[in-house]
Each structure stands twice: as C-alpha cells, then as structure tokens.
Design a protein around this motif. Structure first.
Motif, mmCIF file in Angstrom:
data_model
loop_
_atom_site.group_PDB
_atom_site.id
_atom_site.type_symbol
_atom_site.label_atom_id
_atom_site.label_comp_id
_atom_site.label_asym_id
_atom_site.label_seq_id
_atom_site.Cartn_x
_atom_site.Cartn_y
_atom_site.Cartn_z
ATOM 1 N N LEU A 65 74.924 35.378 45.942
ATOM 2 C CA LEU A 65 73.795 35.305 45.462
ATOM 3 C C LEU A 65 73.450 36.884 44.945
ATOM 4 N N SER A 66 72.736 36.831 43.757
ATOM 5 C CA SER A 66 72.054 37.830 43.038
ATOM 6 C C SER A 66 70.568 37.494 43.469
ATOM 7 N N VAL A 67 69.959 38.411 44.244
ATOM 8 C CA VAL A 67 68.541 38.164 44.548
ATOM 9 C C VAL A 67 67.501 39.036 44.241
ATOM 10 N N GLY A 68 66.338 38.499 43.693
ATOM 11 C CA GLY A 68 65.036 39.288 43.679
ATOM 12 C C GLY A 68 63.773 38.891 44.464
ATOM 13 N N ALA A 69 62.970 39.666 44.794
ATOM 14 C CA ALA A 69 61.834 38.967 45.617
ATOM 15 C C ALA A 69 60.538 39.797 45.173
ATOM 16 N N HIS A 70 59.518 38.876 45.706
ATOM 17 C CA HIS A 70 58.311 39.544 45.188
ATOM 18 C C HIS A 70 57.195 38.777 45.988
ATOM 19 N N LEU A 71 56.321 39.717 46.833
ATOM 20 C CA LEU A 71 55.467 39.322 47.849
ATOM 21 C C LEU A 71 54.051 39.921 47.205
ATOM 22 N N ILE A 72 53.089 38.925 47.047
ATOM 23 C CA ILE A 72 51.723 39.328 46.739
ATOM 24 C C ILE A 72 50.672 38.928 47.798
ATOM 25 N N PRO A 73 50.091 39.993 48.609
ATOM 26 C CA PRO A 73 49.554 39.265 49.640
ATOM 27 C C PRO A 73 48.162 38.560 49.406
ATOM 28 N N HIS A 74 47.533 37.940 50.073
ATOM 29 C CA HIS A 74 46.103 37.311 49.916
ATOM 30 C C HIS A 74 45.111 38.727 49.670
ATOM 31 N N PRO A 75 44.227 38.445 48.638
ATOM 32 C CA PRO A 75 43.360 39.413 48.254
ATOM 33 C C PRO A 75 42.544 40.035 49.545
ATOM 34 N N ARG A 76 42.360 39.186 50.558
ATOM 35 C CA ARG A 76 41.500 39.964 51.650
ATOM 36 C C ARG A 76 42.482 40.237 52.737
ATOM 37 N N LYS A 77 43.701 40.247 52.512
ATOM 38 C CA LYS A 77 44.554 40.620 53.573
ATOM 39 C C LYS A 77 45.662 41.744 53.366
ATOM 40 N N VAL A 78 45.224 42.508 51.894
ATOM 41 C CA VAL A 78 46.034 43.268 51.470
ATOM 42 C C VAL A 78 46.137 44.583 52.404
ATOM 43 N N ASP A 79 45.272 44.908 53.250
ATOM 44 C CA ASP A 79 45.526 46.151 53.887
ATOM 45 C C ASP A 79 46.674 45.980 54.775
ATOM 46 N N LYS A 80 46.964 44.871 55.335
ATOM 47 C CA LYS A 80 48.035 44.652 56.261
ATOM 48 C C LYS A 80 49.544 43.944 55.629
ATOM 49 N N GLY A 81 49.396 43.736 54.384
ATOM 50 C CA GLY A 81 50.449 43.313 53.630
ATOM 51 C C GLY A 81 50.589 41.822 53.582
ATOM 52 N N GLY A 82 49.384 40.963 53.991
ATOM 53 C CA GLY A 82 49.621 39.611 54.113
ATOM 54 C C GLY A 82 50.391 39.364 55.554
ATOM 55 N N GLU A 83 50.234 37.780 55.548
ATOM 56 C CA GLU A 83 51.020 37.149 56.768
ATOM 57 C C GLU A 83 52.392 36.450 56.392
#
Lengths: 327, 327
Positions: A65-83
């Motif tokens: 596999l060639s792999v790419g990943a992207h994570l965008i936290p919930h706007p109100r959970k940005v401080d800890k990077g989301g869940e």
C-alpha cells in the motif's frame, strides 16, 4: 444484466511472497486544526515497477500500500487534537486502522481520546505478533486486552498481505471502502444499537468484543484504492463524492486531504443535505411540522473529528528478482 | 456518539457444537408466476428451547437457521421459471445461496437459467465436502469447477456454523443483509464492472473466479434475520422497506413472500422511484432535458426475476443435554 467484454473482467492470479518496506505510523496529538502526517505521505516504492507501470517481470506479483492520511479535529476539540486516532504500519503489505473515541465519556469526566489513542498504540505493538497471523480481529482482541484507559471506541482495521488479500475488521461506524476503476466494490456496514450509538470496544466488561467485529476478505488488484475513515468522513460525504474526489487527485496524500477538507466543509454547512441529516430524517428525527409548512427541513453536516486514510495498491517485485532483472 | 446502556450491548460468548436437522433444498423450475418451496417453510426446531425462548440449560448454545424462500420469475420468463436459482441445505447450522443467471447470454442463443441452476445444484453437492470446511469461497470454487453449462451468474452463498459464525461469499449483485433488533448491521456490496454489468462466474476462461468473491465473517445472535436475494429484490426495495416488512411478518416464509411480492409490485410500477432508477440517474442515465422541463424524470422499478431467502437464527440445545434436562 450484461455479459462483460473479456478484457474488462480479466484478473491475474497472484503468488505469495514476503517483502517489507518502511512507513511511519502515528496518531494525531497536534493542536493544529489541520494535522497531516508527513512520514506517511505517498512514498515512491523502492522496489517499484518500471515507468509505465508494468512490472519488470510478470512472474512475481507482490502488493503493498501507498498510504496518505489526514486528520481534522472537531472545531471545539482542536486543543487536544480530537478524539480520533489512526495507525499506519508497513508490516507485510501494510496495516491501516482508524479508531474514534466515543464522545459520551466526556459527560463522565473521562477524556474520550485516551481510549482510541491507546487502542491504536496497542494495535501497532501487536501487528507482527505470531498469534495475530494477519487476522485483524485477533489484532483487535490482543490490542483491546492490553490497554488500561477508561472509555470506548469504534474501530476499523485492515491488513494487506503481499499476495493482495486484504482483511478488514469493522466494529461500529468507522468504515472502509474499496474503489476499483472508479466504482465502489466493497464497503463496510456501520453497526449500531440505535441512532448515534454504534457498536464499540469499551473499558466496561459489558460491551462488544472483537468477535462482534465483522471480518471481510477481499482480493485486491493493482491500482485499487482503499478509503478508510471515521464517521466524520462518511456522515458528511456521499459515496459519489468520494469516488469523484479520489479520481481527481494525483496521489494518496492529496486524496486524503481533499476528502477530509470536503468533509469539514460539509460538516459546517447548515444547508447541506448530508448523509447524516438524511439518515436522521429517515429515523424520524426532524424539524417540527410548522417549520416544514414554510419549507424548512432538517439539513446540515455533522461537526465531528474527521480522519481519512487513503491507500493505493501498488505492485512490486521480489527485491532479489527485481535486482537480477536490472543487471 | 452515545455510550450505550449496559443491557443494550451484552452478548454471550458461544461454544462450538455440532448438530444437524433436515430441510429440503431446490431451485425453482415451476411455470407458475408464484413459486414457493413448501419443504423449507419455517419449521419448528426439534431441539428447541422452551416456550419463552430461554434455553433449557444456559451452558450450551447452538445456532441454526429457520428458512423461508420465495421466487417470482420475470413476467416474460415465467414458462421456464426465470433465470434465478437458490439452494437451502441443513448442513451444520444451515447453508443458503442465490444465483442469478446473466440474461445477456440469451443474445447468444444460450438459456441463461442453465448456468445458475447447475451452479446451485453443484454447490449443494459439495456443502459437506471436507475441503470446503465451512469456507463458502471454496464451496464456490468447487461448484464452479464441476459444472458444464455455458453461461454466467452472480452468486451469494452463506454458511452458518452452529457456533453462530456466518460466512458469506458474494460475487456480483445478488446480496445479503443481516438485521439485528430492526437495524441492518451487515450488508454485502454489489460489485460491477460498469452499470448493469456485475462481477460474475462464467463458463468463459476470462471471467472472475471464486477469489474475486468477497468473504465476510459475522458472529450472529439468536433472532438475527438474514435477508438474501437476487438483484430483483435489492433493485426494487429499499433497506427501510426490507426492515419494516420483516418486522411485520410472523415467520420467515411470510417474510420471504412479502418481500418478493413488494419487489414485484415495485418492479411493475412506472412511477416508483426505485433504488434502480435512482442509481441509473446518478450514473447519468436519464430522460432527455425537454422531458425534464415538463417535470418528467427517470423513475420506475426494474422488471427482473425476484428471489428472496429469509433466515432467522434460532438457538437450540445439544440434543443429548436437552433430553437429559427433560427427564
């Protein structure tokens, strides 16, 4: 129904071989609202085929596999990077997973991100375990048994063997789709007890176990695309948008980022009739009748953590044979 | 997402035991437009639990299927019973399968029903084969290798082990859904090369093989409902209609008949916006723009053979232990 032309339905048998090459892995702990994982961007395959995609010999087919990943936290959970959390491993043909910490735990003063992150870290430590033996449900079982965090999470894990066999374990409403020649030929099914309450692995004794995960086995081919994500993706982006977005992208990192950003855009659009709002209406959650009288209806995306992992099946040669051919 | 109440997420571990009891099996060759299979109507389980559904002992859990089936041929193919075929076997926890002969073969003066019917007959002869060993893809491989008819077919096969593990192999656009407490928790994904040209097993060398079938493993529980069908069902009936229809029925035979008749009704309704017409529109098959201007759009069901097999997971006891308890 049509009988296809022969060319459209030809597939090569594959042969089992072992080969490994390196990726990074990780979960997002960043405080940024846009977290990408540079170490797992699309990588040139060191054992790759020649320029026009044909292998150097046709006798040995190995897949990875060639792999790419992207994570965008919930706007109100940005401080800890989301869940959400995810992992990418280079073991055998490649291992990818997404876990989504169940947010309801916040009401009990538990950080929902701890469970999903420890689950991914634990799974990573077991990917090469002899007992796991390419069975993602066994991987889930061992990873779950080893963690100590309080909480619960939904999870999807996929393990690719170098012979092209992909094994997928799915529990809850994360998910995975496989795209071949622009069409979705496999999709996991979300499992839930009732609306917005998915099946989940938990620190509680009375929860689902790895046995409740559905295990699926799919023979992949070169150029097949895997799109794995948390419900933040699938609640906000329709299948047709996923296939068209992937088709427009140059590589897997770009595709993961484009899908995550499309999901974020839709999640904040109150007028967008998202998969989530359509599902909510079909379950009887709707605006009062007097609002309907003036044409108002339940619409909008769903604000959530959004994780997207995109994998592309690449064919490579056994390194020794490849070297020999290049002499 | 919600954390479920403990009661909602409790599941018992199961224990492996072997037990068998008899059903009929068959394919439809009837000239009637309504073909039901009397020998596989819902049957009382001879080893059944007591009246309120609790087992006589809680130590041994064995699972089996109660099965009903209903086949309605395409209105223009009634004379030969249509081109669908199905099988029901009592092997272990039960085996069910549906095959749909690809109609395009009629243009080559080949009867499309021969391949699907021989495939089902062949599969039936191998269900207890040692090499098959509860792997429906292996069953498909052996069944396919043994037949001589010219043609091709899409196929879904499911094998239930008495420990409650269901293994499903799916190739093409027949399908299977699992309903638990009114919600679909598993669904096969239709595989196709392009619109209306599904993956298929064929008499031609250059076709898909059993390796192209997606294999899925699901741990079933008592009262889970399996709905298996040809595309004549899924092209004409929405998921919500499937779950609501099943919920209204008293037994599996009634459910199979009700689903098949609903599919037939929709298939002949030019105004019904069926799953098939919605899919066709989304693929760009639509009425000319001047028809759209006056409010006409592509709608209607899809005339086709319709096969529905409904299975309900029933719990029974090891016969000896059950007998001992009744002393």
């Amino acid at each position: 129904m049509a009988v296809p032309a022969a060319a459209a339905i030809f597939s090569f048998p594959t042969e089992k071989r072992l080969v490994e090459w390196g990726w990074g892995w990780g979960w997002s702990g960043s405080s940024s609202s846009l977290v990408s994982w540079p170490s797992i961007r699309s990588q040139p395959n060191p054992l790759r085929a020649d320029g026009d995609g044909r292998p150097l010999t046709t006798n040995t087919e190995l897949f990875s596999l060639s792999v790419g990943a992207h994570l965008i936290p919930h706007p109100r959970k940005v401080d800890k990077g989301g869940e959400d959390a995810f992992l990418v491993s280079s073991h055998n043909g490649g291992v990818i997973a997404v876990a989504d910490g169940v947010s309801g735990w916040a009401e009990r003063n538990v950080d929902p991100s701890l469970f999903s992150k420890e689950l991914m870290a634990s799974a990573l430590s077991f990917v090469a375990d002899d007992e796991v033996n390419f069975d993602p449900r066994m991987l889930l079982k061992k990873a779950h048994a080893a963690i100590r965090s309080v909480g619960s999470a939904t999870v999807t894990i996929a393990m690719l063997q170098t012979d092209g066999v992909l094994k997928v374990a799915n529990l809850g409403d994360c998910g995975l789709k496989i795209i071949r020649r622009g069409l979705i030929i496999f999709s996991t099914t979300p499992q839930e007890h009732y609306f917005d309450c998915p099946f989940q692995l938990s620190s509680e004794t009375l929860s689902q176990t790895s046995l409740d995960a559905v295990l699926s086995t799919v023979q992949l081919m070169e150029k097949d695309i895997i799109v794995m994500g948390s419900d933040g993706l699938f609640d906000n982006v329709f299948d047709k948008e996923i296939t068209s977005t992937v088709a427009e992208c140059e590589d897997v990192s770009e595709a993961a980022k484009a899908l995550a950003e499309l999901a974020r855009t839709h999640s904040m659009d109150l007028a967008f009739d998202s998969p989530y709002s359509m599902e909510a209406r079909s379950r009887g959650f709707d605006v009062p009748f007097w609002k309907k009288l003036v044409g108002i209806r339940l619409t909008g995306g769903k604000l959530d953590d959004i994780t997207v992992v995109v994998g592309r099946v690449v064919k490579m040669l056994n390194s020794l044979e490849g070297m020999a051919d290049m002499d």
